[in-house]
Scaffold this motif. Structure first.
Motif, PDB file in Angstrom:
ATOM      1  N   LEU A  37     -13.357 -14.159   1.495  1.00  0.00           N
ATOM      2  CA  LEU A  37     -13.911 -14.556   2.702  1.00  0.00           C
ATOM      3  C   LEU A  37     -14.090 -13.341   3.621  1.00  0.00           C
ATOM      4  O   LEU A  37     -15.265 -13.356   4.429  1.00  0.00           O
ATOM      5  CB  LEU A  37     -12.540 -15.494   3.526  1.00  0.00           C
ATOM      6  N   GLY A  38     -13.248 -12.228   3.704  1.00  0.00           N
ATOM      7  CA  GLY A  38     -13.802 -11.263   4.761  1.00  0.00           C
ATOM      8  C   GLY A  38     -14.669 -10.457   3.975  1.00  0.00           C
ATOM      9  O   GLY A  38     -15.527 -10.139   4.893  1.00  0.00           O
ATOM     10  N   LEU A  39     -14.929 -10.370   2.752  1.00  0.00           N
ATOM     11  CA  LEU A  39     -16.143  -9.547   2.225  1.00  0.00           C
ATOM     12  C   LEU A  39     -17.276 -10.336   2.768  1.00  0.00           C
ATOM     13  O   LEU A  39     -18.368  -9.805   3.171  1.00  0.00           O
ATOM     14  CB  LEU A  39     -16.150  -9.545   0.944  1.00  0.00           C
ATOM     15  N   PHE A  40     -17.322 -11.842   2.614  1.00  0.00           N
ATOM     16  CA  PHE A  40     -18.690 -12.682   3.056  1.00  0.00           C
ATOM     17  C   PHE A  40     -18.744 -12.625   4.523  1.00  0.00           C
ATOM     18  O   PHE A  40     -20.016 -12.489   4.910  1.00  0.00           O
ATOM     19  CB  PHE A  40     -18.208 -13.923   2.454  1.00  0.00           C
ATOM     20  N   TRP A  41     -17.729 -12.448   5.315  1.00  0.00           N
ATOM     21  CA  TRP A  41     -17.878 -12.563   6.728  1.00  0.00           C
ATOM     22  C   TRP A  41     -18.440 -11.129   7.017  1.00  0.00           C
ATOM     23  O   TRP A  41     -19.496 -10.903   7.900  1.00  0.00           O
ATOM     24  CB  TRP A  41     -16.482 -12.371   7.298  1.00  0.00           C
TER      25      TRP A  41
ATOM     26  N   GLY B  76      -5.114   2.909   2.454  1.00  0.00           N
ATOM     27  CA  GLY B  76      -4.119   2.289   2.000  1.00  0.00           C
ATOM     28  C   GLY B  76      -3.528   2.636   0.636  1.00  0.00           C
ATOM     29  O   GLY B  76      -2.390   2.278   0.413  1.00  0.00           O
ATOM     30  N   LEU B  77      -4.184   2.906  -0.040  1.00  0.00           N
ATOM     31  CA  LEU B  77      -3.954   3.539  -1.305  1.00  0.00           C
ATOM     32  C   LEU B  77      -2.951   4.772  -1.250  1.00  0.00           C
ATOM     33  O   LEU B  77      -1.644   4.875  -2.129  1.00  0.00           O
ATOM     34  CB  LEU B  77      -4.989   3.840  -2.394  1.00  0.00           C
ATOM     35  N   SER B  78      -3.165   5.483  -0.393  1.00  0.00           N
ATOM     36  CA  SER B  78      -2.222   6.809  -0.113  1.00  0.00           C
ATOM     37  C   SER B  78      -0.989   6.227   0.305  1.00  0.00           C
ATOM     38  O   SER B  78       0.108   6.862   0.124  1.00  0.00           O
ATOM     39  CB  SER B  78      -2.974   7.621   0.679  1.00  0.00           C
ATOM     40  N   GLY B  79      -1.062   5.277   1.357  1.00  0.00           N
ATOM     41  CA  GLY B  79       0.152   4.835   1.754  1.00  0.00           C
ATOM     42  C   GLY B  79       1.025   3.953   0.702  1.00  0.00           C
ATOM     43  O   GLY B  79       2.415   4.148   0.476  1.00  0.00           O
ATOM     44  N   PHE B  80       0.264   3.405  -0.418  1.00  0.00           N
ATOM     45  CA  PHE B  80       0.858   2.741  -1.461  1.00  0.00           C
ATOM     46  C   PHE B  80       1.585   3.771  -2.437  1.00  0.00           C
ATOM     47  O   PHE B  80       2.705   3.314  -2.838  1.00  0.00           O
ATOM     48  CB  PHE B  80       0.043   1.906  -2.278  1.00  0.00           C
ATOM     49  N   LEU B  81       1.022   4.912  -2.570  1.00  0.00           N
ATOM     50  CA  LEU B  81       1.650   5.969  -3.298  1.00  0.00           C
ATOM     51  C   LEU B  81       2.451   6.616  -2.797  1.00  0.00           C
ATOM     52  O   LEU B  81       3.188   7.554  -3.591  1.00  0.00           O
ATOM     53  CB  LEU B  81       0.366   6.538  -3.959  1.00  0.00           C
ATOM     54  N   LEU B  82       2.800   6.732  -1.563  1.00  0.00           N
ATOM     55  CA  LEU B  82       3.758   7.867  -0.902  1.00  0.00           C
ATOM     56  C   LEU B  82       5.213   7.418  -1.190  1.00  0.00           C
ATOM     57  O   LEU B  82       5.706   6.176  -1.245  1.00  0.00           O
ATOM     58  CB  LEU B  82       3.512   7.636   0.744  1.00  0.00           C
ATOM     59  N   ASN B  83       5.728   8.583  -1.565  1.00  0.00           N
ATOM     60  CA  ASN B  83       7.179   8.459  -2.023  1.00  0.00           C
ATOM     61  C   ASN B  83       8.112   8.671  -0.520  1.00  0.00           C
ATOM     62  O   ASN B  83       8.292   9.633  -0.214  1.00  0.00           O
ATOM     63  CB  ASN B  83       7.539   9.421  -2.883  1.00  0.00           C
ATOM     64  N   ILE B  84       8.182   7.366   0.170  1.00  0.00           N
ATOM     65  CA  ILE B  84       8.765   7.505   1.228  1.00  0.00           C
ATOM     66  C   ILE B  84      10.259   8.409   1.495  1.00  0.00           C
ATOM     67  O   ILE B  84      10.444   9.186   2.260  1.00  0.00           O
ATOM     68  CB  ILE B  84       9.017   6.377   2.163  1.00  0.00           C
ATOM     69  N   ASP B  85      10.920   8.229   0.440  1.00  0.00           N
ATOM     70  CA  ASP B  85      12.358   8.876   0.513  1.00  0.00           C
ATOM     71  C   ASP B  85      12.158  10.185   0.332  1.00  0.00           C
ATOM     72  O   ASP B  85      12.731  11.164   0.872  1.00  0.00           O
ATOM     73  CB  ASP B  85      13.342   8.141  -0.678  1.00  0.00           C
TER      74      ASP B  85
ATOM     75  N   ALA C  72      -3.544 -15.857  -5.401  1.00  0.00           N
ATOM     76  CA  ALA C  72      -4.799 -16.497  -5.322  1.00  0.00           C
ATOM     77  C   ALA C  72      -5.215 -16.418  -3.683  1.00  0.00           C
ATOM     78  O   ALA C  72      -6.412 -16.299  -3.143  1.00  0.00           O
ATOM     79  CB  ALA C  72      -4.589 -17.767  -5.694  1.00  0.00           C
ATOM     80  N   VAL C  73      -4.073 -16.529  -2.859  1.00  0.00           N
ATOM     81  CA  VAL C  73      -4.454 -16.432  -1.405  1.00  0.00           C
ATOM     82  C   VAL C  73      -4.994 -15.225  -1.041  1.00  0.00           C
ATOM     83  O   VAL C  73      -5.915 -15.162  -0.159  1.00  0.00           O
ATOM     84  CB  VAL C  73      -3.169 -16.717  -0.659  1.00  0.00           C
ATOM     85  N   ALA C  74      -4.310 -13.979  -1.633  1.00  0.00           N
ATOM     86  CA  ALA C  74      -5.071 -12.747  -1.422  1.00  0.00           C
ATOM     87  C   ALA C  74      -6.603 -12.410  -2.083  1.00  0.00           C
ATOM     88  O   ALA C  74      -7.337 -12.170  -1.094  1.00  0.00           O
ATOM     89  CB  ALA C  74      -4.281 -11.443  -1.810  1.00  0.00           C
TER      90      ALA C  74
ATOM     91  N   LEU D 218      -7.611  -6.713   0.185  1.00  0.00           N
ATOM     92  CA  LEU D 218      -7.513  -5.858  -0.955  1.00  0.00           C
ATOM     93  C   LEU D 218      -6.418  -4.918  -1.172  1.00  0.00           C
ATOM     94  O   LEU D 218      -6.172  -4.677  -2.576  1.00  0.00           O
ATOM     95  CB  LEU D 218      -8.862  -4.832  -0.864  1.00  0.00           C
ATOM     96  N   ILE D 219      -5.770  -4.084  -0.138  1.00  0.00           N
ATOM     97  CA  ILE D 219      -4.775  -3.505  -0.488  1.00  0.00           C
ATOM     98  C   ILE D 219      -3.520  -4.326  -0.725  1.00  0.00           C
ATOM     99  O   ILE D 219      -2.646  -3.785  -1.551  1.00  0.00           O
ATOM    100  CB  ILE D 219      -4.338  -2.838   1.150  1.00  0.00           C
ATOM    101  N   ALA D 220      -3.167  -5.767  -0.567  1.00  0.00           N
ATOM    102  CA  ALA D 220      -2.337  -6.343  -0.877  1.00  0.00           C
ATOM    103  C   ALA D 220      -2.398  -6.678  -2.512  1.00  0.00           C
ATOM    104  O   ALA D 220      -1.319  -6.864  -3.038  1.00  0.00           O
ATOM    105  CB  ALA D 220      -2.529  -7.783  -0.175  1.00  0.00           C
ATOM    106  N   LEU D 221      -3.534  -6.360  -3.035  1.00  0.00           N
ATOM    107  CA  LEU D 221      -3.751  -6.626  -4.310  1.00  0.00           C
ATOM    108  C   LEU D 221      -3.211  -5.211  -5.383  1.00  0.00           C
ATOM    109  O   LEU D 221      -3.223  -5.353  -6.413  1.00  0.00           O
ATOM    110  CB  LEU D 221      -5.094  -6.707  -4.875  1.00  0.00           C
ATOM    111  N   LEU D 222      -3.003  -4.165  -4.550  1.00  0.00           N
ATOM    112  CA  LEU D 222      -2.680  -3.130  -5.360  1.00  0.00           C
ATOM    113  C   LEU D 222      -1.726  -2.975  -6.505  1.00  0.00           C
ATOM    114  O   LEU D 222      -1.391  -2.534  -7.422  1.00  0.00           O
ATOM    115  CB  LEU D 222      -2.453  -1.895  -4.237  1.00  0.00           C
ATOM    116  N   PRO D 223      -0.404  -4.040  -6.000  1.00  0.00           N
ATOM    117  CA  PRO D 223       0.712  -3.968  -7.042  1.00  0.00           C
ATOM    118  C   PRO D 223       0.345  -4.559  -8.457  1.00  0.00           C
ATOM    119  O   PRO D 223       0.515  -4.252  -9.529  1.00  0.00           O
ATOM    120  CB  PRO D 223       1.671  -4.956  -6.178  1.00  0.00           C
ATOM    121  N   HIS D 224      -0.560  -5.401  -8.208  1.00  0.00           N
ATOM    122  CA  HIS D 224      -1.059  -6.413  -9.492  1.00  0.00           C
ATOM    123  C   HIS D 224      -2.229  -5.304 -10.181  1.00  0.00           C
ATOM    124  O   HIS D 224      -2.055  -5.259 -11.562  1.00  0.00           O
ATOM    125  CB  HIS D 224      -1.677  -7.572  -9.100  1.00  0.00           C
TER     126      HIS D 224
END
Length: 320
Positions: free
Chosen positions: A197-201, A47-56, A189-191, A225-231
């Motif tokens: 919840l996912g961790l406890f599950w 997820g981090l690698s995709g987040f950092l990829l320069n698509i253009d 807060a939702v993320a 967790l990946i959704a939190l990367l921008p923050h």
């Protein structure tokens, strides 16, 4: 090269979790912490690698330039590591060995070719991150439900690839989507709640063998967790030891099993094995920083420039 310290910190933490997991495996320790770390560390790395990829850049750069860039950055160190590990392990060689190593990489060496495969797919399939996720998610889900947590070849022929080539696109493309669209603060807060919840599950599934629940629990935990990367990337967090590991993440990832194996032969295990492996690799990383060829061969990173300091405004002249 200027880097975001928060990204290096997260990458360093993930590499540290990989090393800790492998140290526990070498010591034949079966603990819930190994289960937790194994649940999210590799999905987060993709997820981090995709987040950092320069698509253009990936899509507009010439093919020779793109391949040359990634060959220098990760394919050459990976190839050197493959040669060292197969020689050290007494791997039997044949004419089909190069193809086998590419399609079904041994040990921990699968990560680099799978990551490069996803980068190439991003270039060859010029869709938006959302469209790529829509294509990749069903493929990943089908692979996860077909093979569970087990990894291995998707068949019995010479051309059967490791199932991890198709297991991780959902995380990589979701990271690309998050980089493109971000996460509005109102959904933070939702993320966080979904990730908890996912961790406890996931923790609750430890030792159950409930293969049907493994997939949604892991997806809920990891995608949140990946959704939190921008923050996280906006915080500019810094912790030098983890930042150093993160900056030289490829070197630590490729060579830590070899260092751990040598220390294990010398009689070390447990926490001492992990800590001394980190210290040795840190010294190696700092040493090769000064030698470009050695750095290129084993996956060291170039020196990281400090971020420019904020420019102070000129003082306001006093009124005459």
């Amino acid at each position: 090269m200027v880097k975001n310290p928060s990204i290096d910190l997260l990458r360093g933490l993930l590499i540290l979790l990989v090393m800790a997991g492998h140290a526990m495996e070498l010591a034949h320790q079966n603990h819930v912490m190994l289960w937790i770390g194994g649940g999210f560390r590799m999905p987060m790395m993709f997820g981090l690698s995709g987040f950092l990829l320069n698509i253009d850049r990936t899509r507009n750069e010439g093919a020779a330039s793109l391949f040359g860039r990634y060959a220098n950055r990760m394919l050459l160190p990976w190839a050197v590591a493959v040669c060292v590990y197969i020689l050290a392990s007494g791997w039997s060689l044949s004419l089909s060995t190069p193809l086998e190593l590419l399609l079904r990489p041994p040990f921990h060496l699968w990560y680099v070719p799978v990551l490069f495969f996803l980068i190439v797919m991003t270039r060859l399939v010029p869709f938006s991150p959302l469209a790529l996720l829509a294509i990749g998610a069903p493929i990943s889900l089908a692979t996860m439900y077909s093979f569970g947590l087990d990894h291995g070849p998707m068949g019995f022929s010479l051309l059967s690839p490791d199932n991890r080539y198709l297991r991780y696109p959902v995380y990589f493309f979701f990271g690309m989507l998050v980089a493109e669209r971000g996460l509005p603060t109102r959904y933070l807060a939702v993320a966080l709640l979904a990730g908890a919840l996912g961790l406890f599950w996931w923790v609750g599934l430890y030792g159950t063998g409930n293969a049907l629940a493994f997939v949604p629990a892991r997806l809920l935990m990891c995608l949140s967790l990946i959704a939190l990367l921008p923050h996280l990337s906006a915080r500019h967090l810094f912790f030098a030891p983890l930042g150093t590991i993160g900056h030289h993440s490829l070197l630590f990832y490729l060579w830590h099993p070899l260092v751990m194996g040598m220390l294990l032969i010398a009689g070390m295990d447990g926490l001492a094995l992990l800590l001394l492996s980190i210290v040795i690799l840190a010294f190696v990383a700092l040493f090769v920083t000064r030698y470009p060829l050695a750095r290129q061969l084993i996956g060291g990173a170039p020196p990281c420039r400090a971020r420019p300091a904020a420019v102070k405004p000129p003082p306001v002249a006093a009124a005459a």
